[in-house]
Design a protein around this motif. Sequence first.
Motif, PDB file in Angstrom:
ATOM      1  N   MET A 174       0.806  -1.224   0.000  1.00  0.00           N
ATOM      2  CA  MET A 174       0.000   0.000   0.000  1.00  0.00           C
ATOM      3  C   MET A 174       0.841   1.278   0.000  1.00  0.00           C
ATOM      4  N   HIS A 175       2.020   1.196  -0.634  1.00  0.00           N
ATOM      5  CA  HIS A 175       2.833   2.382  -0.857  1.00  0.00           C
ATOM      6  C   HIS A 175       2.588   2.883  -2.284  1.00  0.00           C
ATOM      7  N   VAL A 176       2.519   4.192  -2.452  1.00  0.00           N
ATOM      8  CA  VAL A 176       2.319   4.757  -3.782  1.00  0.00           C
ATOM      9  C   VAL A 176       3.564   4.518  -4.631  1.00  0.00           C
ATOM     10  N   VAL A 177       3.371   3.943  -5.815  1.00  0.00           N
ATOM     11  CA  VAL A 177       4.463   3.654  -6.732  1.00  0.00           C
ATOM     12  C   VAL A 177       4.572   4.730  -7.801  1.00  0.00           C
ATOM     13  N   ARG A 178       3.428   5.153  -8.351  1.00  0.00           N
ATOM     14  CA  ARG A 178       3.434   6.160  -9.408  1.00  0.00           C
ATOM     15  C   ARG A 178       2.064   6.809  -9.491  1.00  0.00           C
ATOM     16  N   VAL A 179       2.025   7.970 -10.145  1.00  0.00           N
ATOM     17  CA  VAL A 179       0.776   8.711 -10.306  1.00  0.00           C
ATOM     18  C   VAL A 179       0.692   9.209 -11.746  1.00  0.00           C
ATOM     19  N   MET A 180      -0.437   8.951 -12.400  1.00  0.00           N
ATOM     20  CA  MET A 180      -0.689   9.477 -13.739  1.00  0.00           C
ATOM     21  C   MET A 180      -1.724  10.589 -13.637  1.00  0.00           C
ATOM     22  N   LYS A 181      -1.413  11.756 -14.209  1.00  0.00           N
ATOM     23  CA  LYS A 181      -2.310  12.897 -14.122  1.00  0.00           C
ATOM     24  C   LYS A 181      -2.652  13.431 -15.510  1.00  0.00           C
ATOM     25  N   THR A 182      -3.907  13.852 -15.663  1.00  0.00           N
ATOM     26  CA  THR A 182      -4.319  14.561 -16.871  1.00  0.00           C
ATOM     27  C   THR A 182      -3.933  16.018 -16.718  1.00  0.00           C
ATOM     28  N   GLU A 183      -3.128  16.513 -17.652  1.00  0.00           N
ATOM     29  CA  GLU A 183      -2.665  17.893 -17.575  1.00  0.00           C
ATOM     30  C   GLU A 183      -3.467  18.836 -18.448  1.00  0.00           C
ATOM     31  N   ARG A 184      -4.072  18.294 -19.502  1.00  0.00           N
ATOM     32  CA  ARG A 184      -4.875  19.172 -20.370  1.00  0.00           C
ATOM     33  C   ARG A 184      -6.017  18.379 -20.986  1.00  0.00           C
ATOM     34  N   ILE A 185      -7.188  18.989 -20.995  1.00  0.00           N
ATOM     35  CA  ILE A 185      -8.381  18.426 -21.623  1.00  0.00           C
ATOM     36  C   ILE A 185      -8.759  19.337 -22.778  1.00  0.00           C
ATOM     37  N   ALA A 186      -9.058  18.755 -23.943  1.00  0.00           N
ATOM     38  CA  ALA A 186      -9.427  19.556 -25.110  1.00  0.00           C
ATOM     39  C   ALA A 186     -10.313  18.719 -26.016  1.00  0.00           C
ATOM     40  N   PRO A 187     -11.110  19.391 -26.872  1.00  0.00           N
ATOM     41  CA  PRO A 187     -11.929  18.643 -27.831  1.00  0.00           C
ATOM     42  C   PRO A 187     -11.034  17.969 -28.874  1.00  0.00           C
ATOM     43  N   ILE A 188     -11.293  16.701 -29.123  1.00  0.00           N
ATOM     44  CA  ILE A 188     -10.571  15.971 -30.163  1.00  0.00           C
ATOM     45  C   ILE A 188     -11.434  14.770 -30.569  1.00  0.00           C
ATOM     46  N   GLY A 189     -11.524  14.520 -31.842  1.00  0.00           N
ATOM     47  CA  GLY A 189     -12.323  13.401 -32.312  1.00  0.00           C
ATOM     48  C   GLY A 189     -13.786  13.503 -31.930  1.00  0.00           C
ATOM     49  N   GLY A 190     -14.302  14.730 -31.782  1.00  0.00           N
ATOM     50  CA  GLY A 190     -15.711  14.924 -31.469  1.00  0.00           C
ATOM     51  C   GLY A 190     -16.072  14.764 -30.003  1.00  0.00           C
ATOM     52  N   ARG A 191     -15.081  14.808 -29.107  1.00  0.00           N
ATOM     53  CA  ARG A 191     -15.360  14.656 -27.681  1.00  0.00           C
ATOM     54  C   ARG A 191     -14.306  15.402 -26.876  1.00  0.00           C
ATOM     55  N   ASP A 192     -14.635  15.750 -25.639  1.00  0.00           N
ATOM     56  CA  ASP A 192     -13.618  16.248 -24.716  1.00  0.00           C
ATOM     57  C   ASP A 192     -12.743  15.080 -24.310  1.00  0.00           C
ATOM     58  N   TYR A 193     -11.431  15.326 -24.261  1.00  0.00           N
ATOM     59  CA  TYR A 193     -10.501  14.211 -24.155  1.00  0.00           C
ATOM     60  C   TYR A 193      -9.269  14.631 -23.348  1.00  0.00           C
ATOM     61  N   PRO A 194      -8.698  13.704 -22.559  1.00  0.00           N
ATOM     62  CA  PRO A 194      -7.450  14.013 -21.853  1.00  0.00           C
ATOM     63  C   PRO A 194      -6.279  13.964 -22.828  1.00  0.00           C
ATOM     64  N   VAL A 195      -5.988  15.078 -23.490  1.00  0.00           N
ATOM     65  CA  VAL A 195      -5.018  15.073 -24.589  1.00  0.00           C
ATOM     66  C   VAL A 195      -3.572  15.057 -24.099  1.00  0.00           C
ATOM     67  N   VAL A 196      -3.338  15.446 -22.843  1.00  0.00           N
ATOM     68  CA  VAL A 196      -1.983  15.393 -22.285  1.00  0.00           C
ATOM     69  C   VAL A 196      -2.034  14.661 -20.948  1.00  0.00           C
ATOM     70  N   LEU A 197      -1.288  13.558 -20.869  1.00  0.00           N
ATOM     71  CA  LEU A 197      -1.180  12.752 -19.650  1.00  0.00           C
ATOM     72  C   LEU A 197       0.283  12.650 -19.262  1.00  0.00           C
ATOM     73  N   THR A 198       0.560  12.711 -17.965  1.00  0.00           N
ATOM     74  CA  THR A 198       1.935  12.555 -17.502  1.00  0.00           C
ATOM     75  C   THR A 198       2.001  11.511 -16.395  1.00  0.00           C
ATOM     76  N   MET A 199       2.958  10.600 -16.520  1.00  0.00           N
ATOM     77  CA  MET A 199       3.185   9.568 -15.514  1.00  0.00           C
ATOM     78  C   MET A 199       4.415   9.951 -14.685  1.00  0.00           C
ATOM     79  N   HIS A 200       4.228   9.970 -13.353  1.00  0.00           N
ATOM     80  CA  HIS A 200       5.298  10.346 -12.428  1.00  0.00           C
ATOM     81  C   HIS A 200       5.597   9.178 -11.491  1.00  0.00           C
ATOM     82  N   PRO A 201       6.802   8.578 -11.547  1.00  0.00           N
ATOM     83  CA  PRO A 201       7.176   7.597 -10.526  1.00  0.00           C
ATOM     84  C   PRO A 201       7.366   8.306  -9.185  1.00  0.00           C
ATOM     85  N   ARG A 202       6.837   7.739  -8.113  1.00  0.00           N
ATOM     86  CA  ARG A 202       6.900   8.403  -6.822  1.00  0.00           C
ATOM     87  C   ARG A 202       8.331   8.469  -6.273  1.00  0.00           C
TER      88      ARG A 202
END
Length: 259
Positions: A195-223
Amino acid sequence: MVRFCVSEKWLSAMAALFIMLAGFSVQAADADPTALLQAAFDNWRGKSSETTITMTVHRPEWERTLTMKSWTEGNDNTLARFTAPAKDAGNATLKLGSNTFVYNPKLNQVVKLPASLLAQSWMGSDFSYNDLAKADDLLTQYTHKTIGTERDGGHTIYTIEAMPKPGAPVVWGKLEVKVRDDGIMMEQTYFDQDMHVVRVMKTERIAPIGGRDYPVVLTMHPRDKPEQWTKVKTISATFNTEIPAYVFTRSNMQNPRGQ
């Protein structure tokens, strides 16, 4: 008498506030966490998808950016093929059901990955092969419970705790996922068996793409390595279109047909 009237107004205001908060709590509790996660996966992949993506791998000593095209169909089929830089172009990963294959053009060889390697680093990034495939293990191998809510930008964001089902063949001891009320995946925290945090993925930007709002920028951070990260940016995307069956074949990994 005056103090009594003020006290009465205060009590009325507190009662109204309590009713409002109680109503919100009931609404939050009524939100089905599994349905929220399914909505996030539906938004992420659709029935099918074709995307162009850049992936930037950052390390303290260096940084590199790769470009790839990706195709998905349902929950079972995914093909990702790198197109740049030249030294990585042609490398491909294919997921067919529970089987994952990788292709190295320098060796001209397709290799099936054992399940034990699916959680390993993909192309030297902070993402794994399972992340690439957007595997639905989160939906099928875990139980879900809403453990918190917050408001942001007019939306409700639900924090969902996902615990492995007994005997589930999964790596993580627990996942905590934040999903916006319109099905946008906002954050995902991965815990090990202790139960220790290993990594965190965060949505940094949401924008319309392909006809829908979408998490266009994701970043993965190892803890445990705060100085490194991997950022994925979706450049273009189409959803719910017909994808030829030959796309999801091993022969197409080696000899791409019109892609």
